[in-house]
Design a protein around this motif. Structure first.
Motif, mmCIF file in Angstrom:
data_model
loop_
_atom_site.group_PDB
_atom_site.id
_atom_site.type_symbol
_atom_site.label_atom_id
_atom_site.label_comp_id
_atom_site.label_asym_id
_atom_site.label_seq_id
_atom_site.Cartn_x
_atom_site.Cartn_y
_atom_site.Cartn_z
ATOM 1 N N GLY A 27 31.299 8.220 34.983
ATOM 2 C CA GLY A 27 30.236 8.875 35.683
ATOM 3 C C GLY A 27 29.040 8.049 35.201
ATOM 4 O O GLY A 27 28.064 7.969 36.129
ATOM 5 N N LEU A 28 28.881 7.775 34.175
ATOM 6 C CA LEU A 28 27.720 6.996 33.698
ATOM 7 C C LEU A 28 27.851 5.491 33.933
ATOM 8 O O LEU A 28 27.063 4.815 33.366
ATOM 9 C CB LEU A 28 27.683 7.131 32.156
ATOM 10 N N CYS B 212 44.641 16.543 25.755
ATOM 11 C CA CYS B 212 44.565 15.480 27.022
ATOM 12 C C CYS B 212 43.755 15.508 27.919
ATOM 13 O O CYS B 212 43.143 14.494 28.444
ATOM 14 C CB CYS B 212 46.013 15.062 27.487
ATOM 15 N N THR B 213 43.649 16.718 28.561
ATOM 16 C CA THR B 213 42.935 17.188 29.693
ATOM 17 C C THR B 213 41.435 16.847 29.180
ATOM 18 O O THR B 213 40.590 16.334 29.834
ATOM 19 C CB THR B 213 42.812 18.691 30.009
ATOM 20 N N LEU B 214 41.056 17.245 27.802
ATOM 21 C CA LEU B 214 39.793 16.948 27.446
ATOM 22 C C LEU B 214 39.376 15.721 27.257
ATOM 23 O O LEU B 214 38.198 15.160 27.706
ATOM 24 C CB LEU B 214 39.559 17.755 26.003
ATOM 25 N N GLY B 215 40.372 14.731 26.798
ATOM 26 C CA GLY B 215 39.964 13.246 27.015
ATOM 27 C C GLY B 215 39.913 12.784 28.146
ATOM 28 O O GLY B 215 39.025 12.004 28.342
ATOM 29 N N GLN B 216 40.608 13.390 29.410
ATOM 30 C CA GLN B 216 40.307 12.967 30.726
ATOM 31 C C GLN B 216 39.060 13.424 31.002
ATOM 32 O O GLN B 216 38.253 12.353 31.753
ATOM 33 C CB GLN B 216 41.506 13.563 31.430
ATOM 34 N N LEU B 217 38.352 14.460 30.723
ATOM 35 C CA LEU B 217 37.180 14.835 31.035
ATOM 36 C C LEU B 217 35.979 14.061 30.500
ATOM 37 O O LEU B 217 35.088 13.519 31.178
ATOM 38 C CB LEU B 217 36.890 16.387 30.334
ATOM 39 N N PHE B 218 36.122 13.661 29.247
ATOM 40 C CA PHE B 218 35.566 12.830 28.642
ATOM 41 C C PHE B 218 35.204 11.410 29.268
ATOM 42 O O PHE B 218 34.229 10.658 29.494
ATOM 43 C CB PHE B 218 35.715 12.663 27.150
ATOM 44 N N THR B 219 36.458 11.000 29.734
ATOM 45 C CA THR B 219 36.785 9.590 30.386
ATOM 46 C C THR B 219 36.075 9.630 31.630
ATOM 47 O O THR B 219 35.045 8.710 32.104
ATOM 48 C CB THR B 219 37.906 9.339 30.683
ATOM 49 N N ASP B 220 36.117 10.803 32.457
ATOM 50 C CA ASP B 220 35.393 11.056 33.747
ATOM 51 C C ASP B 220 34.071 10.948 33.489
ATOM 52 O O ASP B 220 33.218 10.407 34.202
ATOM 53 C CB ASP B 220 36.038 12.274 34.413
ATOM 54 N N ALA C 190 34.867 3.232 29.106
ATOM 55 C CA ALA C 190 34.826 4.615 29.107
ATOM 56 C C ALA C 190 36.050 5.198 28.272
ATOM 57 O O ALA C 190 35.905 6.262 27.668
ATOM 58 C CB ALA C 190 35.013 5.041 30.650
ATOM 59 N N SER C 191 37.242 4.766 28.371
ATOM 60 C CA SER C 191 38.257 5.247 27.508
ATOM 61 C C SER C 191 38.239 4.984 26.089
ATOM 62 O O SER C 191 38.614 5.840 25.482
ATOM 63 C CB SER C 191 39.659 4.799 28.348
ATOM 64 N N ALA C 192 37.730 4.005 25.670
ATOM 65 C CA ALA C 192 37.301 3.610 24.371
ATOM 66 C C ALA C 192 36.231 4.732 24.064
ATOM 67 O O ALA C 192 36.233 5.275 22.820
ATOM 68 C CB ALA C 192 36.752 2.276 24.124
ATOM 69 N N CYS C 193 35.319 4.887 24.776
ATOM 70 C CA CYS C 193 34.172 5.975 24.297
ATOM 71 C C CYS C 193 34.788 7.490 24.166
ATOM 72 O O CYS C 193 34.742 8.184 23.138
ATOM 73 C CB CYS C 193 33.139 6.209 25.468
ATOM 74 N N ALA C 194 35.735 7.585 25.202
ATOM 75 C CA ALA C 194 36.466 9.032 25.244
ATOM 76 C C ALA C 194 37.414 9.308 23.637
ATOM 77 O O ALA C 194 37.230 10.274 23.113
ATOM 78 C CB ALA C 194 37.297 9.168 26.370
#
Lengths: 158, 335
Positions: free
Chosen positions: A61-62, A49-57, A69-73
């Motif tokens: 950031g982009l 889940c943390t990894l998912g959050q990192l990707f979302t962030d 962003a959450s769909a991309c993550a």
């Protein structure tokens, strides 16, 4: 009539015998190491889940909107779940983490890719195509049914 | 003359001889407790073939050919083959038999197949119908897993009472003449079902069947457990083994000193097999390697060998039926 009584008595006797045996079995069957399993599930599930959050962030950031962003993550996590299933790592993780790696979306990817890989030998139509959703299928069906019911309740309340 | 004795047993007048055995296993079994007792250990679970099912056919073909080769007879001398495996419609057995071109009778007794085959072989040989019969059984972990449970790459957690299906095959050559241990008696099991429904608890499901057959065997033949150097069951695992000892104790029979389960003899503790080995090959590879050698070395003289089978299917399990189980026994003795 007495015949029927006998049959019923027999059935009750059998059931009691079965219950007695089941309790004997329960006595000798080793129980899962609950604390260890819970810790593994907590840590691995949390890390995913943390990894998912990192990707979302990262995607936020982009300058992507939150929804995108959450769909991309999610897409990245699904890819990772599929990838690690493909190279034969995810089942080793699942063995230890249990629900920690089944519940996140990576586990969903695993449940689709694993049967797809396994049934490739039966061909792309009746193997991969037909068997791919053998485990994820019920999740999809009942997920959609639940979503439909909740949507209906929401609509009526409005 | 009627050779039946008691309710379910037969006593052979001219005990057929186990003249040769052979086995083959996968890499995991090869690293296990019986390391030095296998004819061939495959480098992986495919062995260069296209599918696990093909690999299982290869396992059985290898075991039968090797067993025949070891006693330097030819395939043409084999009057009949009794064989079976765990897959639907005995898939791997049938493809193995296609290549061997010998008269063949397929058996399905789940993990009791090896003993079922030996029992029938002994009956036909003692009955004077044939001179040489091969009994064989095989199982393949990945092939069985995908038929009975989950795809192999699925990240599922196995409960500690679960057992690991053996990848391997064993074949026994039974003849009317030659040297080796003899099959002296046999007991045909009946289906016993104590209502266990969990397919991960096959040891507990099969234990009452094993107890029923051991008990019946002792009654029919008029022996005590002490008559045997060892009593072996096929694949009950550690949980099932404890249950067998406990259930027999309740009947006033103590076998705790000379009883072991083949399922507890295959894997090491650290191999993550949980409660032990299972599958047709569990009893087959242990009998055809370790036990047969111990018999030839006279370290074991009289054994009672049981095959235990849980006869459920994926359909019966999904329809919430309990697991019907069976156990057959043969007594094997050195002359």
């Amino acid at each position: 009539m007495p015949n029927e009584m006998n049959k019923k008595q027999q059935e009750i006797k059998e059931k009691m015998q079965q219950q007695k045996y089941q309790s004997k079995v329960d006595n000798v069957t080793p129980t899962p190491p609950l604390l260890k399993n819970i810790c593994w599930a907590f840590v691995v599930g949390g890390l995913i889940c943390t990894l998912g959050q990192l990707f979302t962030d990262y995607f936020l950031g982009l300058d992507l909107p939150k929804k995108e962003a959450s769909a991309c993550a999610t897409a990245v996590l699904v890819f990772l779940g599929a990838f690690f299933t493909g190279i034969g790592v995810y089942d080793d993780l699942g063995k230890r983490a249990g629900a920690g790696s089944i519940v996140p979306i990576t586990g969903f990817a695993n449940s689709i890719v694993a049967p797809a890989m396994e049934f490739k030998r039966e061909g792309y139509v009746f193997g991969v195509g037909a068997k791919m959703f053998v485990i994820a299928g019920p999740v999809l069906v009942y997920g959609m049914v639940t979503a439909f019911i909740i949507g209906l309740i929401y609509w009526i309340r409005q | 003359m009627n050779k039946k004795q008691g309710m379910q047993s037969v006593v052979f007048t001219n005990p057929p001889i186990i003249t040769s055995t052979a086995n083959i296993v996968g890499p995991m079994e090869g690293k296990g407790l019986l390391q030095g007792y296998f004819d061939y250990i495959m480098p992986d679970n495919l062995n260069g073939l296209a599918s696990w099912e093909q690999c299982e056919s290869y396992l059985m073909e290898y075991a039968i050919k090797k067993a025949i080769e070891k006693e330097s007879s030819t395939m043409e001398e084999v009057d009949c083959v009794f064989a079976g495996d765990l897959l639907n419609q005995l898939m791997s057995t049938h493809f193995a038999m296609k290549n061997l071109k010998r008269p063949f009778l397929g058996l399905y007794g789940a993990c009791s197949t090896m003993v079922e085959g030996m029992l029938l072989s002994a009956i036909l040989l003692d009955g004077g119908f044939f001179n040489k019969i091969v009994a064989a059984a095989s199982s393949h972990h990945d092939a069985a897993e995908r038929q009975y449970r989950f795809p192999n790459e699925m990240g599922v957690q196995r409960p500690p009472g679960a057992q690991w299906t053996v990848t391997g095959s064993g074949a026994v050559v039974v003849s009317t003449s030659g040297s080796g241990p003899r099959i002296t008696t046999g007991t045909i099991g009946k289906i016993v079902d104590y209502g266990i429904k969990d397919p991960n608890a096959m040891g507990p499901a099969m234990a009452p069947a094993a107890v029923d057959t051991i008990w019946q065997h002792l009654q029919d033949i008029g022996r005590t457990p002490a008559y045997y150097d060892m009593i072996f069951t096929g694949d009950l695992g550690s949980v099932g083994r404890d249950l067998v000892i406990q259930l027999l104790q309740e009947k006033g029979v103590d076998i705790s000193n000379n009883y072991q389960d083949c399922g507890c003899m295959v894997y090491r503790e650290n191999q993550d097999a949980h409660a032990g080995a299972s599958g047709c090959a569990s009893s087959a590879i242990v009998l055809c390697g370790y036990i047969y050698k111990r018999l030839l070395q006279d370290k074991l003289k009289k054994i009672l060998f049981l095959g235990t089978g849980s006869l459920h299917s994926t359909t019966s399990y999904q329809q919430k039926e309990s697991i019907p189980c069976i156990a057959h026994a043969v007594s094997i003795e050195m002359p």
